[in-house]
Design an enzyme around this catalytic site. Sequence first.
Site: not given
Length: 265
Positions: A158, A171
């Site tokens: 990501s 995360y």
Amino acid sequence: MGPSPDHGERTYRGCARLDDRKAVITGGDSGIGRAVALAFAREGADVLLTYLPEEEKDARATEALITDAGRKAVLVAADLRSEDQCAQVADRAVAEFGRIDILVNNAAYQMSADEGLLGISTDQFDRVLKTNLYALFWLCKAAVPHMPPGSSIINSSSIQAFNPSPELLDYAVTKAGIVNFTKGLALNLVERGIRVNSVAPGPVWTPLIPATMPPEKVDSFGGQTPLGRAAQPAELAPAYVYFASTDSSYVTGEILAVTGGQFIT
């Protein structure tokens, strides 16, 4: 979700780049996973996808897209926070296909915490790390012995790995770990002839977003990118096809950003 995500149902056209390949995709019931499953099937691959038991309806919709493309679909309900269940996923793939040519580690969990560090409970931190990092490690370890030379592992990282948002601290940590793991594993598996790469999405319109973000932030989601919007899952799938196919035969240990113009370096 409104509007419904575009997974490429009406637009993706395969070019036989993955003929008779055998793929495992975690989190394949919706979002990026569904778009990748659809693309792989239309490129000629059989697909095993994992999903959480409560997401069976979505998984069945993905199954229909695979079978409509004329390929075999295998559905496995699994909680990948369990090492045993990760091993069972690999065993099922070998039982169904005889081998694993492509492993896509895509399943992930996030939950926005407006207070940052102080808003993240130990239970949440444990769930995020188990889903995003431990499962990736366990699945790779279980799958690699069944992956012949020429196989490909593709990990979903990501932009959060490079530009972390305070409310996604836990995360982002896992996504940074995936980047590092990808680079290290790529070198580790060179002698086996297995390539390891990662796709690093920016904001993507998937069910994870309205399910895990405050409602007031959903409407503006993706607006911070130079392109001014979130990606559709269909716009991510070609990056995974590239890494899965021989088009990337000289590429390993690479991170491919699909971020709408946001830089990862």
